[in-house]
Design a protein around this motif. Structure first.
Motif, PDB file in Angstrom:
ATOM      1  N   GLY A 138       1.163  -1.531  -0.275  1.00  0.00           N
ATOM      2  CA  GLY A 138       0.167  -0.374   0.260  1.00  0.00           C
ATOM      3  C   GLY A 138       0.935   1.388   0.225  1.00  0.00           C
ATOM      4  O   GLY A 138       1.609   0.769   0.199  1.00  0.00           O
ATOM      5  N   ALA A 139      -0.027   2.546   0.032  1.00  0.00           N
ATOM      6  CA  ALA A 139       0.933   3.175   0.162  1.00  0.00           C
ATOM      7  C   ALA A 139       1.671   3.709   1.313  1.00  0.00           C
ATOM      8  O   ALA A 139       2.352   4.964   1.369  1.00  0.00           O
ATOM      9  CB  ALA A 139      -0.363   5.133  -0.408  1.00  0.00           C
ATOM     10  N   LEU A 143       5.132   4.897   2.295  1.00  0.00           N
ATOM     11  CA  LEU A 143       5.448   6.166   3.064  1.00  0.00           C
ATOM     12  C   LEU A 143       6.912   5.829   3.820  1.00  0.00           C
ATOM     13  O   LEU A 143       6.892   6.065   4.251  1.00  0.00           O
ATOM     14  CB  LEU A 143       4.328   7.521   3.640  1.00  0.00           C
ATOM     15  CG  LEU A 143       3.552   7.383   3.361  1.00  0.00           C
ATOM     16  CD1 LEU A 143       1.861   7.265   3.677  1.00  0.00           C
ATOM     17  CD2 LEU A 143       3.898   8.828   2.580  1.00  0.00           C
ATOM     18  N   VAL A 254      -2.395  10.247  -3.796  1.00  0.00           N
ATOM     19  CA  VAL A 254      -3.003   8.453  -3.902  1.00  0.00           C
ATOM     20  C   VAL A 254      -4.251   8.605  -4.258  1.00  0.00           C
ATOM     21  O   VAL A 254      -4.862   8.262  -5.085  1.00  0.00           O
ATOM     22  CB  VAL A 254      -2.907   7.518  -2.770  1.00  0.00           C
ATOM     23  CG1 VAL A 254      -1.830   7.121  -2.028  1.00  0.00           C
ATOM     24  CG2 VAL A 254      -4.000   8.507  -1.394  1.00  0.00           C
ATOM     25  N   TYR A 255      -4.833  10.094  -4.442  1.00  0.00           N
ATOM     26  CA  TYR A 255      -6.552  10.674  -4.462  1.00  0.00           C
ATOM     27  C   TYR A 255      -5.741  11.439  -6.279  1.00  0.00           C
ATOM     28  O   TYR A 255      -6.877  11.905  -6.221  1.00  0.00           O
ATOM     29  CB  TYR A 255      -6.633  11.399  -3.855  1.00  0.00           C
ATOM     30  CG  TYR A 255      -6.991  10.954  -2.626  1.00  0.00           C
ATOM     31  CD1 TYR A 255      -8.672   9.499  -3.054  1.00  0.00           C
ATOM     32  CD2 TYR A 255      -6.261  10.431  -1.119  1.00  0.00           C
ATOM     33  CE1 TYR A 255      -8.591   8.882  -1.461  1.00  0.00           C
ATOM     34  CE2 TYR A 255      -6.326  10.033  -0.485  1.00  0.00           C
ATOM     35  CZ  TYR A 255      -7.174   9.765   0.059  1.00  0.00           C
ATOM     36  OH  TYR A 255      -7.506   8.895   1.132  1.00  0.00           O
ATOM     37  N   SER A 283      -1.232   4.725  -4.941  1.00  0.00           N
ATOM     38  CA  SER A 283      -2.600   3.302  -4.457  1.00  0.00           C
ATOM     39  C   SER A 283      -2.793   2.795  -5.236  1.00  0.00           C
ATOM     40  O   SER A 283      -3.781   3.094  -6.134  1.00  0.00           O
ATOM     41  CB  SER A 283      -2.273   3.570  -3.353  1.00  0.00           C
ATOM     42  OG  SER A 283      -3.630   3.117  -3.151  1.00  0.00           O
ATOM     43  N   LYS A 286      -7.047   2.810  -4.393  1.00  0.00           N
ATOM     44  CA  LYS A 286      -7.620   4.248  -4.265  1.00  0.00           C
ATOM     45  C   LYS A 286      -7.816   4.661  -5.785  1.00  0.00           C
ATOM     46  O   LYS A 286      -8.618   4.823  -5.836  1.00  0.00           O
ATOM     47  CB  LYS A 286      -6.795   5.474  -3.932  1.00  0.00           C
ATOM     48  CG  LYS A 286      -6.402   5.532  -2.449  1.00  0.00           C
ATOM     49  CD  LYS A 286      -7.099   5.453  -1.133  1.00  0.00           C
ATOM     50  CE  LYS A 286      -6.814   5.537   0.074  1.00  0.00           C
ATOM     51  NZ  LYS A 286      -7.224   5.485   1.233  1.00  0.00           N
TER      52      LYS A 286
HETATM   53  C1  LIG Z   1      -3.369  10.556   1.548  1.00  0.00           C
HETATM   54  C2  LIG Z   1      -3.311   8.622   2.423  1.00  0.00           C
HETATM   55  N1  LIG Z   1      -1.950   8.865   1.762  1.00  0.00           N
HETATM   56  C3  LIG Z   1      -2.256   7.260   1.742  1.00  0.00           C
HETATM   57  C4  LIG Z   1      -3.352   6.394   2.464  1.00  0.00           C
HETATM   58  C5  LIG Z   1      -3.033   4.873   2.381  1.00  0.00           C
HETATM   59  O1  LIG Z   1      -3.000   4.074   1.478  1.00  0.00           O
HETATM   60  P1  LIG Z   1      -2.868   2.717   1.119  1.00  0.00           P
HETATM   61  O2  LIG Z   1      -4.171   1.617   1.767  1.00  0.00           O
HETATM   62  O3  LIG Z   1      -2.400   2.181   0.011  1.00  0.00           O
HETATM   63  O4  LIG Z   1      -2.047   1.996   2.236  1.00  0.00           O
HETATM   64  C6  LIG Z   1      -4.188   6.813   2.596  1.00  0.00           C
HETATM   65  C7  LIG Z   1      -5.300   6.087   3.308  1.00  0.00           C
HETATM   66  O5  LIG Z   1      -6.310   6.939   3.415  1.00  0.00           O
HETATM   67  C8  LIG Z   1      -4.572   8.366   2.490  1.00  0.00           C
HETATM   68  O6  LIG Z   1      -5.920   8.708   2.712  1.00  0.00           O
END
Ligand SMILES: Cc1ncc(COP(=O)(O)O)c(C=O)c1O
Length: 463
Positions: A138-139, A143, A254-255, A283, A286
């Motif tokens: 995931g993102a 991070l 991610v958005y 991500s 998303k």
């Molecule tokens: C701004 C932001 N970055 C990263 C993530 C995490 O993404 P992932 O579900 O791919 O780990 C989220 C999840 O809500 C998010 O809102």
């Protein structure tokens, strides 16, 4: 001798504390528990966890699970991913049996290949799948890997508030010092509702946060929780300060596909001189409305990514192969449809903009004042009027108002949102405790359930 004495003392304390419970069933487990506490005298918790071991989400997520509450708090879609993505996953599970096994540590080759070619075009870079792409859990995983790889003891990290709440603990866990700068709301005379674009960085204040110890700045566009999409001019300001002070930009995008009203998402890595100092995070959760797949990625220059690979190799090492295969196939499909009406990246924001507009109209009807988001799947609403009319909601004396309001709303109105103060550093929480966040990435049936609750709320308001 001394050691023997220590054990005898421990045994005596143990008997003193546990003796009265002996013979009872619950006493036996308590005895075990006390015994463990007494023999383990070293500090268990690593120092890097100090100050980050309380997470306000736990309390609010628990409240959301109570009966008859419409959960508009947490950020996930409650509808199915697109058919092509579901089929890709089914195919990954039932097709080639080797997809049940490990793949390459830094990413399943077809996925790193398509990410390099798809984002290479968007970012204007000739990307090498082996050098410029890292697939992560995931993102969130991206991070964490980025902070661990780049932030050292004493390094400063600039975080723009309101911020996705994990940026602060991730900085601290790496030994860094978070330095906060808040977006400020500029007054809006002529429009009924505020827009997330009215929340802006003060250039002088931002510049004042950069020091010789600044290592990184974390940017999030479109932003969670505000829905702000940073304009090219704002990104140019951030870019020029990063270059002037030799700072890395970690950009959480991610958005990126969820932008509304014709608004344009700009990746800061495309600005002159920025590719070399930027990590761009995405991500699949998303992107394809499949948050449970937990596939994310980091894109960037080899000079930065090689350090992230070191962390990845020495932590999780490898992400699930089948989920990566499904994401690869989904991107291959999107590449073929790119920019056309059949593209999911075109269709999704159109559908979600309708959910956003629906929610805005509905929330307004009870006096919640939405700030119109330009992107993401969140909006915040201003609850100042409630704060003046009902200032004394139950809660701890020092508890920010928005947290008390959310608990009141869950209990009395059956609607769940998230207090916005949790997206601020502690010293700034009270300044921004008159906003709550809603997620509008929801199925029609959830929005209808929300409307029912709001209708009841409106009826209660009638004299
Ligand atoms: C701004 C932001 N970055 C990263 C993530 C995490 O993404 P992932 O579900 O791919 O780990 C989220 C999840 O809500 C998010 O809102």
């Amino acid at each position: 001798m001394a050691l023997g004495g220590m054990f005898r003392n421990a045994a005596a304390i143990y008997l003193h504390l546990v003796g009265p419970f002996r013979g009872k069933k619950s006493g036996a487990s308590l005895a075990r528990c006390l015994h463990q506490t007494l023999v383990m005298t070293k500090q268990l918790q690593a120092r890097r966890l100090n100050g980050i071991d309380h997470n306000p989400w736990v309390e609010f997520v628990k409240l959301a699970s109570e009966a008859d509450v419409v959960n508009l708090g947490q950020g996930f879609p409650d509808f199915a991913p697109p058919d092509f993505a579901v089929e890709a996953f089914q195919h990954a599970v039932s097709g080639d049996f080797m997809l049940n096994q490990y793949t390459k540590a830094f990413g399943y080759p077809p996925l790193t290949k398509i990410l390099a070619s798809f984002f290479g075009k968007l970012l204007g870079q000739d990307m090498d799948p082996l050098k410029n792409v890292l697939v992560t859990v995931g993102a969130y995983g991206a991070l964490f890997t980025a902070f661990q790889a780049l932030v050292d003891e004493g390094d400063e990290v600039i975080i723009i508030e309101p911020f996705f709440d994990c940026y602060e603990p991730m900085t601290l866990m790496a030994g860094g010092r978070p330095v906060f700068v808040s977006l400020k709301l500029s007054p809006n005379q002529d429009r009924e509702l505020d827009s997330s674009s009215n929340w802006q960085l003060d250039p002088t204040e931002l510049a004042s946060k950069f020091t010789s110890r600044t290592k990184a700045l974390i940017l999030n566009t479109p932003n969670n929780p505000l829905g702000k999409v940073f304009s090219r001019a704002e990104l140019e300001l951030v870019a020029s300060l990063c270059q002037q002070h030799d700072v890395v930009c970690i950009t959480d995008e991610v958005y990126q596909w969820l932008v509304y009203d014709g608004c344009q998402h700009v990746s800061i890595a495309t600005l002159p001189g920025m590719w070399e100092r930027t990590l761009t995070i995405g991500s699949a959760g998303k992107t394809f409305s499949a948050t449970g797949w937990k596939v994310g990625w980091v894109l960037g220059p080899e000079s930065l990514l090689k350090h992230l690979r070191t962390v990845h190799q020495n932590s999780i090492f490898h992400c699930p192969t089948q989920a990566q295969a499904a994401v690869a196939q989904s991107f291959e499909r999107e590449q073929l449809h790119f920019g056309q009406p059949s593209s999911y990246f075109v269709q999704l924001p159109q559908a979600i903009q309708r959910c956003r507009d629906h929610m805005i109209q509905s929330l307004k009807s009870v006096g919640l004042r939405p700030v119109i988001p330009q992107g993401s799947y969140f909006l915040i609403t201003d609850i100042s009027e409630f704060k003046s009319k009902m200032p004394n909601l139950p809660g701890a004396a020092d508890e920010p108002y928005d947290r008390r309001f959310v608990k009141w709303m869950i209990k009395n109105k059956g609607l769940m949102a998230i207090p916005v103060s949790i997206f601020y550093s502690v010293p700034h929480q009270k300044l921004f405790d008159h906003y709550i966040r809603f997620c509008f990435m929801k199925d029609e049936s959830t929005l209808q359930a929300m409307d029912k609750k709001l209708q009841k709320w409106k009826d209660d308001l009638r004299p």
